[in-house]
Scaffold this motif. Sequence first.
Motif, PDB file in Angstrom:
ATOM      1  N   GLY A   1       0.812  -1.220   0.000  1.00 10.45           N
ATOM      2  CA  GLY A   1       0.000   0.000   0.000  1.00 10.45           C
ATOM      3  C   GLY A   1       0.838   1.258   0.000  1.00 10.45           C
ATOM      4  N   ILE A   2       1.902   1.296   0.826  1.00  7.54           N
ATOM      5  CA  ILE A   2       2.765   2.482   0.891  1.00  7.54           C
ATOM      6  C   ILE A   2       3.503   2.696  -0.422  1.00  7.54           C
ATOM      7  N   ILE A   3       4.030   1.616  -0.991  1.00 11.64           N
ATOM      8  CA  ILE A   3       4.765   1.748  -2.261  1.00 11.64           C
ATOM      9  C   ILE A   3       3.842   2.256  -3.369  1.00 11.64           C
ATOM     10  N   ILE A   4       2.666   1.648  -3.504  1.00  8.74           N
ATOM     11  CA  ILE A   4       1.728   2.074  -4.553  1.00  8.74           C
ATOM     12  C   ILE A   4       1.302   3.525  -4.335  1.00  8.74           C
TER      13      ILE A   4
ATOM     14  N   ASN B   1       3.648  10.251  -9.530  1.00  8.03           N
ATOM     15  CA  ASN B   1       3.253  10.261 -10.947  1.00  8.03           C
ATOM     16  C   ASN B   1       1.778  10.642 -11.075  1.00  8.03           C
ATOM     17  N   GLN B   2       1.398  11.688 -10.370  1.00  7.77           N
ATOM     18  CA  GLN B   2      -0.003  12.111 -10.309  1.00  7.77           C
ATOM     19  C   GLN B   2      -0.592  12.351 -11.696  1.00  7.77           C
ATOM     20  N   ASN B   3      -1.773  11.739 -11.914  1.00 14.62           N
ATOM     21  CA  ASN B   3      -2.538  11.870 -13.172  1.00 14.62           C
ATOM     22  C   ASN B   3      -1.832  11.263 -14.380  1.00 14.62           C
ATOM     23  N   LYS B   4      -0.807  10.449 -14.143  1.00 20.98           N
ATOM     24  CA  LYS B   4      -0.150   9.732 -15.238  1.00 20.98           C
ATOM     25  C   LYS B   4      -0.710   8.308 -15.308  1.00 20.98           C
TER      26      LYS B   4
ATOM     27  N   ASN C   1      -3.374   6.470 -12.691  1.00 22.53           N
ATOM     28  CA  ASN C   1      -4.749   6.154 -13.112  1.00 22.53           C
ATOM     29  C   ASN C   1      -5.062   4.672 -12.947  1.00 22.53           C
ATOM     30  N   ILE C   2      -4.094   3.821 -13.327  1.00 18.42           N
ATOM     31  CA  ILE C   2      -4.300   2.369 -13.184  1.00 18.42           C
ATOM     32  C   ILE C   2      -4.393   1.979 -11.714  1.00 18.42           C
ATOM     33  N   ALA C   3      -3.488   2.534 -10.876  1.00 13.60           N
ATOM     34  CA  ALA C   3      -3.491   2.219  -9.446  1.00 13.60           C
ATOM     35  C   ALA C   3      -4.778   2.693  -8.781  1.00 13.60           C
ATOM     36  N   THR C   4      -5.267   3.863  -9.200  1.00 12.72           N
ATOM     37  CA  THR C   4      -6.518   4.380  -8.634  1.00 12.72           C
ATOM     38  C   THR C   4      -7.692   3.476  -8.985  1.00 12.72           C
ATOM     39  N   PHE C   5      -7.735   3.023 -10.224  1.00 14.92           N
ATOM     40  CA  PHE C   5      -8.812   2.131 -10.665  1.00 14.92           C
ATOM     41  C   PHE C   5      -8.761   0.801  -9.909  1.00 14.92           C
TER      42      PHE C   5
END
Length: 316
Positions: free
Chosen positions: A113-116, A123-126, A130-134
Motif C-alpha cells: 500500500g505504501i509503495i503504490i 506520478n499524479q494523473n499519469k 490512473n491504473i493504481a486508482t482504478f
Amino acid sequence: MVRMIVKRVVQAIPMLFAISIVSFLLIQLAPGDPVQAYITPEMGPAEIETIRENMGLNSPLHIQYIRWLKSTLQGDLGYSLVNHRPVGVQIAERLPATLGLMGASLITSMIIGIIIGLVSAANQNKAFDNIATFISYLGISIPSFWFAMMLVYVLSLKLKLLPSIGMRTIGVHTTWDLIKHGIMPTIVLSLQSIATIARYIRSSTISQLKEDYVVVEYASGASKREVLYKYVLKNAILPVITILGMSLPNLVSGAFITESIFGWPGMGQLGITSIFSYDYPLIMAITMFSSLILIIGNLLSDILYGIADPRIKELS
C-alpha cells in the motif's frame, strides 16, 4: 503516554462487559438448539429434558450468563458442547494460525500500500496513477469471498500454482510449503487494506509535496526519490497508523470468511463451525477473544501514533 494506556485499559473493561452481554443475548435468541446434536431417534422426551438440564440450558438467561461470567473470570472458558474439549485449549491451538495470517496480511498491506501510494503521488494523473486508482477502487469494492473463489479457480484449479486448501501439505513440514498455502489467504485478507492504505498515502503524499520543506530540499539538490523516501514518507505515513487500527475489524471479520474458504485452521474456521453446531461456550469465547484482539490492536495503534508524533505524546 502511560496515563493514556491506563485510561484505555480502564475503558476496555466496561466495553468487554457490554460486548459479552449483547453477544450472550444474541446467541441465546438465535434459532437452533445445541441439544439437537445429542438427540437420537430412540430418545424420549424425558431423556432429552435430562440432557438439557445437564447442559444448564433450563436455567433463566441471567443465571446462565452469571454462571458463564464467573467461570470466565476464573479463567475457565468451559467445555465445547459438541466435542467436549476445553474451549481454552481449542482456542490456544487455533490462535497462532489466525494471528500469523493477520500479521502477514498487515505487513503485506503496509508494504504494498505504501509503495503504490508513493509512486502514484509521484506520478499524479499519469498512467500508473490512473491504473493504481482504478485497481484501488476495485480492491475496496470486490467482495472477499468472491475474490477468494476466483483465486482458487485461477491459481489452483487452472494454473495449479498454489494449493487450494489447508495450512500444510500432509507429510510436508517445510517453511516453503507453509508460505505456498498462505499466499492466497494473505492476498484475500490484505486486498482491501492495500487499497485503503494506497489511497491515503497518495492523498497525504500529494499534500506533503506542496509543503515548503520539499521546495527547500529540491533547491538543496536532493533527488525526487530522496525527497519522497527520506522526507515526505516520514510525514505521509502517520495516517497509516490510524488506518491499521481501523482495519483490524475487517481483518478479524475477514478471517472468518477467508479461513473457511481456504480451510485455514484458525479461529475463524473454528468460529464458523461452532456457529453451525450451536456450540454456545465456543461462540462466546471466540467472540470475546476477537473483541480483545480489536481492543489491544487499537491500543497499539494509539501507542504507535504517540511515538511517531511527539505532539500526541504531550497531550497524553
